[in-house]
Write a protein that holds these residues in place. Sequence first.
Motif, PDB file in Angstrom:
ATOM      1  N   ILE A  60       0.816  -1.213   0.119  1.00 36.84           N
ATOM      2  CA  ILE A  60       0.063  -0.063   0.145  1.00 36.84           C
ATOM      3  C   ILE A  60       0.855   1.267  -0.137  1.00 36.84           C
ATOM      4  CG2 ILE A  60      -1.875   1.249   1.191  1.00 36.84           C
ATOM      5  CD1 ILE A  60      -2.533  -1.506  -0.095  1.00 36.84           C
ATOM      6  N   ARG A  61       0.667   2.255  -1.082  1.00 38.45           N
ATOM      7  CA  ARG A  61       1.260   3.443  -1.231  1.00 38.45           C
ATOM      8  C   ARG A  61       0.575   4.464  -1.472  1.00 38.45           C
ATOM      9  NH1 ARG A  61       4.985  -0.383  -3.386  1.00 38.45           N
ATOM     10  NH2 ARG A  61       7.119  -0.105  -2.528  1.00 38.45           N
ATOM     11  N   PRO A  62       0.749   5.462  -0.981  1.00 38.26           N
ATOM     12  CA  PRO A  62      -0.247   6.877  -1.405  1.00 38.26           C
ATOM     13  C   PRO A  62      -0.055   7.268  -2.868  1.00 38.26           C
ATOM     14  CG  PRO A  62       1.868   7.554   0.023  1.00 38.26           C
ATOM     15  CD  PRO A  62       1.917   6.222  -0.108  1.00 38.26           C
ATOM     16  N   GLN A  63      -1.247   7.794  -3.328  1.00 36.03           N
ATOM     17  CA  GLN A  63      -1.212   8.429  -4.633  1.00 36.03           C
ATOM     18  C   GLN A  63      -1.123  10.015  -4.375  1.00 36.03           C
ATOM     19  OE1 GLN A  63      -4.444   5.520  -5.823  1.00 36.03           O
ATOM     20  NE2 GLN A  63      -3.361   5.798  -7.766  1.00 36.03           N
ATOM     21  N   VAL A  64      -1.321  10.443  -3.316  1.00 32.42           N
ATOM     22  CA  VAL A  64      -1.230  11.852  -3.137  1.00 32.42           C
ATOM     23  C   VAL A  64      -0.323  12.323  -1.769  1.00 32.42           C
ATOM     24  CG1 VAL A  64      -3.510  12.369  -4.116  1.00 32.42           C
ATOM     25  CG2 VAL A  64      -3.406  12.013  -1.754  1.00 32.42           C
ATOM     26  N   SER A  65       0.185  13.479  -1.917  1.00 27.46           N
ATOM     27  CA  SER A  65       1.248  13.941  -0.844  1.00 27.46           C
ATOM     28  C   SER A  65       0.318  14.501   0.360  1.00 27.46           C
ATOM     29  CB  SER A  65       2.369  14.694  -1.134  1.00 27.46           C
ATOM     30  OG  SER A  65       2.914  14.343  -2.238  1.00 27.46           O
ATOM     31  N   GLY A  66       0.664  14.346   1.458  1.00 29.25           N
ATOM     32  CA  GLY A  66      -0.037  14.992   2.554  1.00 29.25           C
ATOM     33  C   GLY A  66       0.279  14.508   3.981  1.00 29.25           C
ATOM     34  N   ILE A  67      -0.376  14.845   4.732  1.00 31.06           N
ATOM     35  CA  ILE A  67      -0.499  14.375   6.520  1.00 31.06           C
ATOM     36  C   ILE A  67      -1.321  13.442   6.819  1.00 31.06           C
ATOM     37  CG2 ILE A  67      -0.072  15.112   8.830  1.00 31.06           C
ATOM     38  CD1 ILE A  67       0.535  17.873   7.967  1.00 31.06           C
ATOM     39  N   ILE A  68      -1.000  12.244   7.297  1.00 32.26           N
ATOM     40  CA  ILE A  68      -1.748  11.364   7.794  1.00 32.26           C
ATOM     41  C   ILE A  68      -2.703  11.714   9.047  1.00 32.26           C
ATOM     42  CG2 ILE A  68      -1.889   9.038   8.292  1.00 32.26           C
ATOM     43  CD1 ILE A  68       0.471   8.221   7.102  1.00 32.26           C
ATOM     44  N   GLU A  69      -4.041  11.654   8.788  1.00 34.41           N
ATOM     45  CA  GLU A  69      -4.787  12.255   9.937  1.00 34.41           C
ATOM     46  C   GLU A  69      -5.381  11.083  10.543  1.00 34.41           C
ATOM     47  OE1 GLU A  69      -8.067  14.487   7.939  1.00 34.41           O
ATOM     48  OE2 GLU A  69      -6.594  16.598   8.185  1.00 34.41           O
ATOM     49  N   GLU A  70      -5.609   9.822  10.023  1.00 33.89           N
ATOM     50  CA  GLU A  70      -6.384   8.864  10.596  1.00 33.89           C
ATOM     51  C   GLU A  70      -5.790   7.471  10.232  1.00 33.89           C
ATOM     52  OE1 GLU A  70     -10.933   7.252  11.694  1.00 33.89           O
ATOM     53  OE2 GLU A  70     -10.483   8.721   9.971  1.00 33.89           O
ATOM     54  N   ILE A  71      -5.565   6.328  10.987  1.00 35.48           N
ATOM     55  CA  ILE A  71      -5.340   5.218  10.495  1.00 35.48           C
ATOM     56  C   ILE A  71      -6.340   4.167  11.139  1.00 35.48           C
ATOM     57  CG2 ILE A  71      -3.424   3.212  10.479  1.00 35.48           C
ATOM     58  CD1 ILE A  71      -1.351   5.275  10.852  1.00 35.48           C
ATOM     59  N   PRO A  72      -7.574   3.889  10.753  1.00 36.41           N
ATOM     60  CA  PRO A  72      -8.557   3.105  11.324  1.00 36.41           C
ATOM     61  C   PRO A  72      -8.436   1.674  11.570  1.00 36.41           C
ATOM     62  CG  PRO A  72      -9.136   3.915   9.047  1.00 36.41           C
ATOM     63  CD  PRO A  72      -7.877   4.373   9.429  1.00 36.41           C
ATOM     64  N   PHE A  73      -7.552   1.086  10.702  1.00 34.45           N
ATOM     65  CA  PHE A  73      -7.354  -0.377  10.830  1.00 34.45           C
ATOM     66  C   PHE A  73      -6.437  -0.814  11.897  1.00 34.45           C
ATOM     67  CE2 PHE A  73      -3.455   0.837   8.482  1.00 34.45           C
ATOM     68  CZ  PHE A  73      -2.560  -0.274   8.882  1.00 34.45           C
ATOM     69  N   LYS A  74      -6.781  -2.297  12.198  1.00 34.71           N
ATOM     70  CA  LYS A  74      -5.992  -2.531  13.420  1.00 34.71           C
ATOM     71  C   LYS A  74      -4.835  -3.748  12.757  1.00 34.71           C
ATOM     72  CE  LYS A  74      -6.508  -6.101  17.255  1.00 34.71           C
ATOM     73  NZ  LYS A  74      -7.644  -6.990  18.041  1.00 34.71           N
ATOM     74  N   GLU A  75      -3.687  -3.516  13.290  1.00 30.31           N
ATOM     75  CA  GLU A  75      -2.550  -4.129  12.734  1.00 30.31           C
ATOM     76  C   GLU A  75      -2.782  -5.417  13.062  1.00 30.31           C
ATOM     77  OE1 GLU A  75       1.042  -0.939  13.097  1.00 30.31           O
ATOM     78  OE2 GLU A  75       0.359  -1.842  14.849  1.00 30.31           O
ATOM     79  N   GLY A  76      -2.451  -6.268  11.889  1.00 24.71           N
ATOM     80  CA  GLY A  76      -2.455  -7.739  11.864  1.00 24.71           C
ATOM     81  C   GLY A  76      -3.932  -8.331  11.857  1.00 24.71           C
ATOM     82  N   GLY A  77      -4.644  -7.269  11.541  1.00 28.23           N
ATOM     83  CA  GLY A  77      -6.310  -7.807  11.758  1.00 28.23           C
ATOM     84  C   GLY A  77      -6.915  -8.062  10.009  1.00 28.23           C
ATOM     85  N   ASN A  90       2.658   6.541  11.197  1.00 25.14           N
ATOM     86  CA  ASN A  90       1.779   6.919  11.934  1.00 25.14           C
ATOM     87  C   ASN A  90       1.012   8.239  11.846  1.00 25.14           C
ATOM     88  OD1 ASN A  90       2.539   4.511  13.625  1.00 25.14           O
ATOM     89  ND2 ASN A  90       4.500   5.801  14.350  1.00 25.14           N
ATOM     90  N   VAL A  91      -0.010   8.378  12.487  1.00 24.45           N
ATOM     91  CA  VAL A  91      -0.678   9.755  12.451  1.00 24.45           C
ATOM     92  C   VAL A  91       0.140  10.876  12.681  1.00 24.45           C
ATOM     93  CG1 VAL A  91      -2.601  11.038  13.329  1.00 24.45           C
ATOM     94  CG2 VAL A  91      -2.820   8.483  13.149  1.00 24.45           C
ATOM     95  N   GLY A  92      -0.015  12.027  11.697  1.00 22.64           N
ATOM     96  CA  GLY A  92       1.108  13.017  11.736  1.00 22.64           C
ATOM     97  C   GLY A  92       2.209  13.069  10.766  1.00 22.64           C
ATOM     98  N   ASN A  93       2.473  11.555  10.437  1.00 24.38           N
ATOM     99  CA  ASN A  93       3.469  11.664   9.296  1.00 24.38           C
ATOM    100  C   ASN A  93       3.414  12.072   8.073  1.00 24.38           C
ATOM    101  OD1 ASN A  93       4.567   8.326  10.809  1.00 24.38           O
ATOM    102  ND2 ASN A  93       5.193  10.415  11.229  1.00 24.38           N
ATOM    103  N   VAL A  94       4.140  12.705   7.221  1.00 25.12           N
ATOM    104  CA  VAL A  94       4.078  13.058   5.963  1.00 25.12           C
ATOM    105  C   VAL A  94       4.363  12.201   4.883  1.00 25.12           C
ATOM    106  CG1 VAL A  94       4.786  15.188   4.324  1.00 25.12           C
ATOM    107  CG2 VAL A  94       4.307  15.622   6.719  1.00 25.12           C
ATOM    108  N   VAL A  95       3.445  11.854   3.928  1.00 35.02           N
ATOM    109  CA  VAL A  95       3.910  10.840   2.820  1.00 35.02           C
ATOM    110  C   VAL A  95       3.790  11.636   1.722  1.00 35.02           C
ATOM    111  CG1 VAL A  95       2.701   8.915   4.129  1.00 35.02           C
ATOM    112  CG2 VAL A  95       1.116  10.069   2.899  1.00 35.02           C
ATOM    113  N   ALA A  96       4.332  10.970   0.758  1.00 32.63           N
ATOM    114  CA  ALA A  96       4.557  11.506  -0.685  1.00 32.63           C
ATOM    115  C   ALA A  96       3.913  10.766  -1.621  1.00 32.63           C
ATOM    116  CB  ALA A  96       5.943  11.869  -1.129  1.00 32.63           C
ATOM    117  N   ALA A  97       3.241  11.262  -2.830  1.00 34.41           N
ATOM    118  CA  ALA A  97       2.843  10.311  -3.842  1.00 34.41           C
ATOM    119  C   ALA A  97       3.657   9.334  -4.379  1.00 34.41           C
ATOM    120  CB  ALA A  97       2.013  11.234  -4.829  1.00 34.41           C
ATOM    121  N   ASN A  98       3.075   8.160  -4.504  1.00 35.10           N
ATOM    122  CA  ASN A  98       3.995   7.175  -5.060  1.00 35.10           C
ATOM    123  C   ASN A  98       5.448   7.055  -4.621  1.00 35.10           C
ATOM    124  OD1 ASN A  98       1.863   6.429  -7.045  1.00 35.10           O
ATOM    125  ND2 ASN A  98       2.653   8.592  -8.124  1.00 35.10           N
TER     126      ASN A  98
END
Length: 405
Positions: free
Chosen positions: A72-89, A193-201
């Motif tokens: 899973i990679r982002p297709q747009v850049s920005g700050i992560i606001e929410e991660i609703p999934f449960k890791e390993g679930g 994590n929430v608050g991290n900045v990600v870049a497109a692709n």
Amino acid sequence: MIRRIFLVSTALAIGSVLAACSDSGNKQGAAGSAGAAAQQATPVGVISLTKASFPITTILPGRAEASQIADIRPQVSGIIEEIPFKEGGEVKKGDVLYQIEDAPYLATAAQARAAIAKAEASVPSAQSNFDRYQRLVGSGATQIELETARTNLLQAQAEVESAKAALTAAEIDVDHTKIIAPFDGVIDQTAYNVGNVVAANQTVALTTVRQLDPVYILLTESSTNLLRLREAIRSGEVKGNAGNAAFRLILENGKEYDQKGTLDMSKSVVSETTGTFIIRVRFPNPDHVILPGMYVRATLELGAEVGYALPQLATSRNANGELTAQFVSADGKVETRIFENASPSNNAWLVTEGINHGDQLIVSGLQSISAGMPVKPMPMKINDRGIVVPTEQAASGEAQKPAAK
């Protein structure tokens, strides 16, 4: 003289006593030998072999892998606001995995809508001007003025389409701020994590989703066995079709998996280093019992052949690697037989020579016997758990059923 007669009489009396003792000892020794001979008949468990058609099987080593894997990679850049999934679930197709800040992209979409409205407002004026020059051409308007009006109209219409395309792109970016699961599966831990900045692709994946139902099992088979099987099917010795083969799985704990597998594909090229080729088998995995990377063994049913099934628990290999088994001979003694040709059939060896209908195969008590030893056969059965039990304790019809582990 009297003393000599006394000595002779005494000697004769002692001789008589010794002879009597010797006769008694001989009789007791004979009785003891007969008893010892009777005790040498060791009781052993046996099954009577019957000729029938049994499956030809082979056991292949394999490794499990997910049927689908997505980084899973982002297709747009920005700050992560929410991660609703449960890791390993578990996640379902369409579930939101990451929410990237969408305010900038919503603003861009709003600007695109405004640009559309502006462009559309200029179209009626351009259209009216073009219609007027079209009516006046030749009587007060030149052809050049008409062409200029036509160009202005086309440009106004093109600006509308361009603004609509910009709005579509902006709305796509808004949608991409929600990163969703591409299919049902199990998700790894998150690398951001929430608050991290990600870049497109970006190169680093946010996480990975794996589809475990169904699951693939990659089996390794030798090219020699493949050629041998094809020849046996061609000659009629084995009846079956490898393309329609059924697969059963043995897990790492030795238990059989309760789902059957089907052939998905196989590589058409044999490895130059190992002389093997890969068979990929598809197994249902609704409870996620099988996990990627797990090593398993698969039993492949290739066809059927008529012969006698010798349970593996009653066989062994001699110093030359030949298959051997112990039988009860016609005179009640242990007879060792060697079988040069034997094919695996579930948890048994299938042989076609060296056995007659009704021969008694020794299946229990093997540790206390040797060739030529007299034995007392006790009828046994092998139940569905592979355990040797007396005939009256076994279920009806299990005499020759190879026990499944």
